[in-house]
Scaffold this motif. Structure first.
Motif, PDB file in Angstrom:
ATOM      1  N   ASP A 216     -10.974   4.633   5.453  1.00  0.00           N
ATOM      2  CA  ASP A 216     -10.146   3.522   4.969  1.00  0.00           C
ATOM      3  C   ASP A 216     -10.866   2.750   3.860  1.00  0.00           C
ATOM      4  O   ASP A 216     -10.268   2.441   2.821  1.00  0.00           O
TER       5      ASP A 216
ATOM      6  N   HIS B  50      -1.891   6.273   0.369  1.00  0.00           N
ATOM      7  CA  HIS B  50      -3.062   5.692   1.046  1.00  0.00           C
ATOM      8  C   HIS B  50      -3.118   6.249   2.475  1.00  0.00           C
ATOM      9  O   HIS B  50      -4.159   6.709   2.934  1.00  0.00           O
TER      10      HIS B  50
ATOM     11  N   HIS C 194      -3.453   2.877  11.518  1.00  0.00           N
ATOM     12  CA  HIS C 194      -4.529   1.880  11.631  1.00  0.00           C
ATOM     13  C   HIS C 194      -4.091   0.457  11.288  1.00  0.00           C
ATOM     14  O   HIS C 194      -4.541  -0.498  11.887  1.00  0.00           O
ATOM     15  N   ASP C 195      -3.162   0.311  10.332  1.00  0.00           N
ATOM     16  CA  ASP C 195      -2.770  -1.032   9.904  1.00  0.00           C
ATOM     17  C   ASP C 195      -1.368  -1.445  10.340  1.00  0.00           C
ATOM     18  O   ASP C 195      -0.820  -2.394   9.782  1.00  0.00           O
TER      19      ASP C 195
ATOM     20  N   GLU D 237       0.855  -1.187   0.000  1.00  0.00           N
ATOM     21  CA  GLU D 237       0.000   0.000   0.000  1.00  0.00           C
ATOM     22  C   GLU D 237       0.894   1.241   0.000  1.00  0.00           C
ATOM     23  O   GLU D 237       1.888   1.292   0.690  1.00  0.00           O
TER      24      GLU D 237
HETATM   25 FE   LIG Z   1      -5.771   0.798   5.294  1.00  0.00          FE
END
Ligand SMILES: [Fe+2]
Ligand SMILES: [Fe+2]
Length: 413
Positions: free
Chosen positions: A344, A220, A252-253, A216
């Motif tokens: 997201d 993003h 978040h990830d 990603e």
């Molecule tokens: Fe994400």
């Protein structure tokens, strides 16, 4: 000088009626009040965020000096002064807002820092119309101000300002008092700024680390942060929460650091077992942040990363309770989690992934709208629709270059 200001507490004289003694009682009362205030700031707790700091200090100083506004500007790279936070009574619409920057040399503050001036009083700000910041503050409804430098280890790191709606509001005595208070305020400010910067650097390092492994793009992360900030602001959340949502949405990830390559980088769809492993990224992410907070508990508060942990924990939860990992429902899911979920998913829809093409903007908006009350908090979706022009601007500005476009470009070369 400082020592002289301290008068140990004396009880006011009792049963005396003559004029001089009444006046003397007034003086003692006044001295005790000052003593209490100095004590208050000396015992001020250490806090982790600039917003907590400004609220903690602002209310007290404003009430003591009968001022309507307390604010703080910091010096960056020795030359730029930037407004970072303020405390103001509700009657004033802020115009000199956070993020306002001016070259130090373009203001009289530069000279003040250089000369080691203890305090400065401007009795009528309307006379300083050549300064942009003065013009803005006059427009907010303030006519005089009192400024003291924030000095840490002999260096001026910024300034504290008090402003009043009246002209000639501040006396020389007020100036000296504010200066004495600043001797306690400055080291506490420095502590707060240091903690904030360590937390932010820690977060950025984690994001960088995750980016090395995941396909990603950095865009993003930026888009999700900006979409989330737009929604948080439009929902009217507290400034601290808005800042933290913007700052921590990129995390978040981060738990994907713990997902094996064969799953994380798999070009096709995941099978059931792989999917179960992928889902563990939420718990892994939470654990990384919680361990940081625990191991730093002697310097940071237990809630310093609350918003970040909530974002990680809740970004895959769904409004109707069908999400993971906890199956939380409705308002059991933190507002920061509900916001980042929309941001997201919208970003995932509008961008190309190894296993899917990008949906067009309008189609993606439709999907978000359809999921109001199911996947998403209907209120967050309503705000999302209301702010669609801003969302589109972010989308246009930070668009990924698609793989076929890269091919086109190389062919042209
Ligand atoms: Fe994400
Ligand atoms: Fe995720």
């Amino acid at each position: 000088m400082v020592e002289k200001m301290y008068i140990s507490k004396i009880n006011p004289l009792d049963n005396v009626m003559i004029k001089e003694e009444l006046e003397f009682n007034e003086l003692i009362k006044e001295a005790n009040l000052r003593n209490d205030l100095i004590d208050y700031f000396r015992n001020l707790p250490y806090v982790d965020s600039i917003e907590d700091y400004i609220n903690l200090v602002g209310e007290q100083v404003c009430s003591f000096f009968e001022a309507g506004r307390f604010s703080l500007a910091l010096i960056h790279d020795d030359e730029i002064i930037a407004e970072v936070a303020y405390f103001s009574d509700k009657n004033h619409k802020p115009l000199l807002d956070k993020g306002f920057k001016q070259k130090l040399s373009e203001t009289s503050l530069g000279k003040m820092a250089k000369d080691g001036t203890k305090f400065r009083i401007i009795n009528d700000l309307r006379q300083k119309e050549n300064s942009v910041s003065s013009r803005l503050i006059v427009k907010e409804g303030f006519l005089s101000n009192l400024t003291v430098p924030a000095v840490v280890n002999g260096k001026v790191i910024g300034f504290f300002f008090l402003a009043s709606e009246e002209i000639n509001h501040f006396s020389e005595e007020d100036g000296l008092m504010f200066y004495i208070i600043s001797l306690n305020l400055s080291p506490k400010l420095y502590h707060t700024l240091s903690i904030q910067s360590i937390i932010s650097n820690f977060g950025n390092s984690l994001v960088n680390l995750a980016e090395y492994r995941d396909n990603e793009t950095g865009n993003h992360i930026k888009r999700v942060a900006l979409y989330s900030k737009t929604l948080a602001e439009a929902l009217g959340l507290e400034p601290k929460l808005v800042r933290e949502i913007y700052q921590f949405a990129p995390l978040h990830d981060i738990g994907k650091i713990g997902v094996p390559d064969r799953i994380l980088l798999k070009p096709g769809k995941l099978d059931e077992d792989e999917w179960a492993i992928m889902k563990t990224h939420v718990i892994i992410g939470m654990r990384i942040l919680e361990e940081f907070v625990e191991s730093s508990s002697d310097v940071i508060g237990k809630d310093a990363l609350r918003t970040a942990i909530n974002i990680v924990a809740d970004h895959h939860e769904k409004w109707d309770g069908s999400g993971y990992p906890f199956g939380k429902k409705g308002e059991e899911i933190s507002i920061e989690g509900r916001i980042v979920a929309v941001a997201d998913v919208f970003d995932a829809l509008t961008t190309e992934r190894p296993y899917k093409k990008a949906f067009p903007f309008d189609e993606s908006v439709k999907i978000i709208e359809e999921q109001a009350g199911r996947h998403f908090d209907p209120e967050v979706v309503r705000i999302f629709m209301e702010k669609l022009d801003v969302i589109r601007m972010i989308y246009d500005e930070l668009k990924d270059v698609r793989s076929e476009e890269i091919c086109d470009m190389t062919e042209k070369d």
